[in-house]
Write an enzyme that holds these catalytic residues in place. Structure first.
Site, PDB file in Angstrom:
ATOM      1  N   CYS A 115     -83.741 -49.848  -0.027  1.00  0.00           N
ATOM      2  CA  CYS A 115     -83.802 -51.154   0.656  1.00  0.00           C
ATOM      3  C   CYS A 115     -82.474 -51.909   0.596  1.00  0.00           C
ATOM      4  CB  CYS A 115     -84.906 -52.010   0.054  1.00  0.00           C
ATOM      5  SG  CYS A 115     -86.506 -51.212   0.157  1.00  0.00           S
ATOM      6  N   HIS A 256     -84.278 -59.648   0.933  1.00  0.00           N
ATOM      7  CA  HIS A 256     -85.109 -58.500   1.284  1.00  0.00           C
ATOM      8  C   HIS A 256     -86.571 -58.962   1.346  1.00  0.00           C
ATOM      9  CE1 HIS A 256     -86.487 -54.526   1.708  1.00  0.00           C
ATOM     10  NE2 HIS A 256     -87.106 -54.488   0.548  1.00  0.00           N
ATOM     11  N   ASN A 286     -92.222 -54.761   4.788  1.00  0.00           N
ATOM     12  CA  ASN A 286     -90.959 -54.315   4.198  1.00  0.00           C
ATOM     13  C   ASN A 286     -90.390 -53.176   5.050  1.00  0.00           C
ATOM     14  OD1 ASN A 286     -88.990 -53.078   2.656  1.00  0.00           O
ATOM     15  ND2 ASN A 286     -90.193 -53.053   0.761  1.00  0.00           N
TER      16      ASN A 286
HETATM   17  O1  UT7 Z   1     -88.682 -52.643  -1.372  1.00  0.00           O
HETATM   18  C1  UT7 Z   1     -88.618 -52.378  -2.718  1.00  0.00           C
HETATM   19  C2  UT7 Z   1     -89.172 -53.436  -3.498  1.00  0.00           C
HETATM   20  N1  UT7 Z   1     -90.604 -53.415  -3.543  1.00  0.00           N
HETATM   21  C3  UT7 Z   1     -91.179 -54.436  -4.092  1.00  0.00           C
HETATM   22  O2  UT7 Z   1     -90.469 -55.349  -4.451  1.00  0.00           O
HETATM   23  C4  UT7 Z   1     -92.673 -54.451  -4.311  1.00  0.00           C
HETATM   24  C5  UT7 Z   1     -92.940 -55.195  -5.586  1.00  0.00           C
HETATM   25  N2  UT7 Z   1     -94.328 -55.299  -5.954  1.00  0.00           N
HETATM   26  C6  UT7 Z   1     -95.199 -56.078  -5.293  1.00  0.00           C
HETATM   27  O3  UT7 Z   1     -94.903 -56.667  -4.290  1.00  0.00           O
HETATM   28  C7  UT7 Z   1     -96.570 -56.257  -5.908  1.00  0.00           C
HETATM   29  O4  UT7 Z   1     -96.567 -55.774  -7.229  1.00  0.00           O
HETATM   30  C8  UT7 Z   1     -97.723 -55.581  -5.103  1.00  0.00           C
HETATM   31  C9  UT7 Z   1     -97.955 -56.323  -3.822  1.00  0.00           C
HETATM   32  C10 UT7 Z   1     -97.363 -54.140  -4.828  1.00  0.00           C
HETATM   33  C11 UT7 Z   1     -99.022 -55.629  -5.918  1.00  0.00           C
HETATM   34  O5  UT7 Z   1     -99.343 -56.955  -6.245  1.00  0.00           O
HETATM   35  P1  UT7 Z   1     -99.789 -57.335  -7.742  1.00  0.00           P
HETATM   36  O6  UT7 Z   1    -100.104 -58.751  -7.723  1.00  0.00           O
HETATM   37  O7  UT7 Z   1     -98.681 -56.872  -8.657  1.00  0.00           O
HETATM   38  O8  UT7 Z   1    -101.095 -56.492  -7.904  1.00  0.00           O
HETATM   39  P2  UT7 Z   1    -101.429 -55.327  -8.943  1.00  0.00           P
HETATM   40  O9  UT7 Z   1    -100.622 -54.122  -8.641  1.00  0.00           O
HETATM   41  O10 UT7 Z   1    -101.381 -55.864 -10.315  1.00  0.00           O
HETATM   42  O11 UT7 Z   1    -102.919 -55.059  -8.581  1.00  0.00           O
HETATM   43  C12 UT7 Z   1    -103.919 -56.034  -8.826  1.00  0.00           C
HETATM   44  C13 UT7 Z   1    -105.233 -55.460  -8.376  1.00  0.00           C
HETATM   45  C14 UT7 Z   1    -105.498 -54.063  -8.907  1.00  0.00           C
HETATM   46  O12 UT7 Z   1    -106.866 -53.977  -9.204  1.00  0.00           O
HETATM   47  P3  UT7 Z   1    -107.364 -54.060 -10.730  1.00  0.00           P
HETATM   48  O13 UT7 Z   1    -106.704 -52.914 -11.417  1.00  0.00           O
HETATM   49  O14 UT7 Z   1    -106.903 -55.397 -11.228  1.00  0.00           O
HETATM   50  O15 UT7 Z   1    -108.841 -53.938 -10.584  1.00  0.00           O
HETATM   51  C15 UT7 Z   1    -105.192 -53.184  -7.722  1.00  0.00           C
HETATM   52  O16 UT7 Z   1    -105.927 -51.974  -7.746  1.00  0.00           O
HETATM   53  O17 UT7 Z   1    -105.242 -55.361  -6.942  1.00  0.00           O
HETATM   54  C16 UT7 Z   1    -105.632 -54.037  -6.581  1.00  0.00           C
HETATM   55  N3  UT7 Z   1    -104.977 -53.700  -5.326  1.00  0.00           N
HETATM   56  C17 UT7 Z   1    -105.516 -53.969  -4.133  1.00  0.00           C
HETATM   57  N4  UT7 Z   1    -106.659 -54.581  -3.778  1.00  0.00           N
HETATM   58  C18 UT7 Z   1    -106.903 -54.722  -2.468  1.00  0.00           C
HETATM   59  C19 UT7 Z   1    -103.782 -53.089  -5.159  1.00  0.00           C
HETATM   60  N5  UT7 Z   1    -103.525 -52.964  -3.839  1.00  0.00           N
HETATM   61  C20 UT7 Z   1    -104.588 -53.508  -3.191  1.00  0.00           C
HETATM   62  C21 UT7 Z   1    -104.903 -53.683  -1.837  1.00  0.00           C
HETATM   63  N6  UT7 Z   1    -106.057 -54.291  -1.512  1.00  0.00           N
HETATM   64  N7  UT7 Z   1    -104.080 -53.270  -0.861  1.00  0.00           N
END
Ligand code: UT7
Length: 329
Positions: A115, A256, A286
């Site tokens: 990225c 970004h 993204n």
């Molecule tokens: O371009 C390179 C840079 N990339 C980034 O900067 C991405 C950085 N990361 C992020 O933007 C975030 O970490 C995410 C958007 C990927 C995830 O958000 P989060 O607030 O960190 O969520 P999480 O990974 O902690 O997941 C929370 C919950 C999980 O469920 P449990 O384990 O708490 O029951 C996930 O399984 O949300 C669940 N989850 C979803 N639920 C519904 C993860 N993806 C989804 C989804 N829909 N698409």
């Protein structure tokens, strides 16, 4: 030899097909509400199966060159920043040269910095122009991550979109300098937090790698999130320092666009008011390397920035890599 650098034009292209959060609700266990509140994304653009990075790169380049009526045969260097090249070789830059009808013999090559690719490319472009190696350089960032997305993995498939952006830079003796600073960094110790495990020389394609979806993106979202905020803030501050300006002098910050929460946190930590922070993650998700240059071209087209504006681009991505640049339009 220490030439000055002029930005002659910018352009971009996004494919017409829109994939909304509601479409994704039908594909994986997710909801518009979850995607919107956790990422800020509402929809993204996706290429048709027969379209590759070089196609959208060529469209962005045409858009950029047409604005100033410059022909591909006037370009002496083509750089494409991409992590989704058409193939390992020839480079996507060479394929773009052909698709644009080039008959000249420019230098043409790809760079891989995920990225952060556009900012890495801009730094290379600056060096080539300043030391007299290039007079007219076409820098393109293009990625079609939709082709490397596991459409069954809700953790990643909601985040990415396809797109391409281009910038035409040239050497000048008499104009004011456009690139006030660039700053790059990387830390390879984070290589497996955001990556595509298979398909390269370490793990070439086998039936097993395909069955395990190892040719698609794997990401540890939470860990990436934390480092992304820290490193983008550091890089943005460093680029301002190198340019001899304060963040208060920035007319528009184009970070970004991975997640609206990251964008907001970066703006806040830099002390830049949110109305000076560019956002298009809601419409495109993204777009990897293309993100910041698509943002810049849109900000120029809609009059949000104009001649004389000071713009800072800052990016972060797989590697990890990061970078920032301060430019004066
Ligand atoms: O371009 C390179 C840079 N990339 C980034 O900067 C991405 C950085 N990361 C992020 O933007 C975030 O970490 C995410 C958007 C990927 C995830 O958000 P989060 O607030 O960190 O969520 P999480 O990974 O902690 O997941 C929370 C919950 C999980 O469920 P449990 O384990 O708490 O029951 C996930 O399984 O949300 C669940 N989850 C979803 N639920 C519904 C993860 N993806 C989804 C989804 N829909 N698409």
């Amino acid at each position: 030899m220490n030439k000055k650098v002029k930005i002659l034009s910018t352009g971009h292209y996004v494919p017409p097909k829109v994939l909304t959060n509601f479409d994704l609700e039908k594909m994986v266990d997710t909801s518009d509400e979850w995607i919107t509140t956790r990422t800020g994304i509402k929809e993204r653009r996706i290429v048709e199966p027969n379209i590759s990075s070089s196609d959208i790169a060529a469209e962005a380049a045409r858009n950029c060159l047409n604005k100033v009526n410059i022909d591909i045969n006037e370009i002496d260097t083509i750089i494409v920043a991409t992590i989704t090249p058409d193939m390992f070789f020839p480079s996507t830059a060479c394929i773009v040269h052909k698709k644009l009808g080039g008959k000249n013999e420019p230098a043409a090559f790809d760079i891989s910095a995920a990225c952060s690719g556009f900012i890495y490319g801009l730094t290379l472009a600056e060096g080539l122009i300043r030391n007299g190696k290039s007079k007219n350089l076409l820098l393109i960032a293009a990625d079609v991550l939709s082709k490397f997305t596991n459409w069954k993995d809700r953790n990643t498939c909601v985040l990415f979109g396809d797109g391409a952006g281009a910038m035409l830079l040239s050497a000048t003796d008499d104009e004011e300098d456009a690139i006030l600073s660039t700053y790059l960094g990387a830390d390879g110790n984070y290589d497996e937090l955001l990556y595509i495990p298979a398909g390269g020389s370490k793990m070439p394609a086998t039936i097993e790698t395909v069955e395990k979806s190892l040719h698609t993106i794997f990401m540890s979202g939470k860990e990436v999130f934390k480092v992304a905020v820290t490193k983008m803030v550091e890089a943005a501050n460093k680029a301002c320092e190198l340019a001899g300006i304060t963040t208060g002098q920035i007319d528009l910050l184009i970070p970004h666009q991975a997640n609206l929460r990251i964008i907001t946190a970066v703006g806040d930590r830099l002390g830049i008011p949110q109305d000076k922070v560019f956002v298009n993650v809601d419409k495109y998700g993204n777009m990897s390397a293309a993100t910041v240059i698509v943002g810049l071209d849109q900000a120029i087209s809609n009059g949000r920035v104009k001649k004389g504006s000071i713009v800072e681009l800052v990016a972060f991505g797989g590697g990890f890599t990061w970078g920032a640049t301060v430019i004066k339009l």
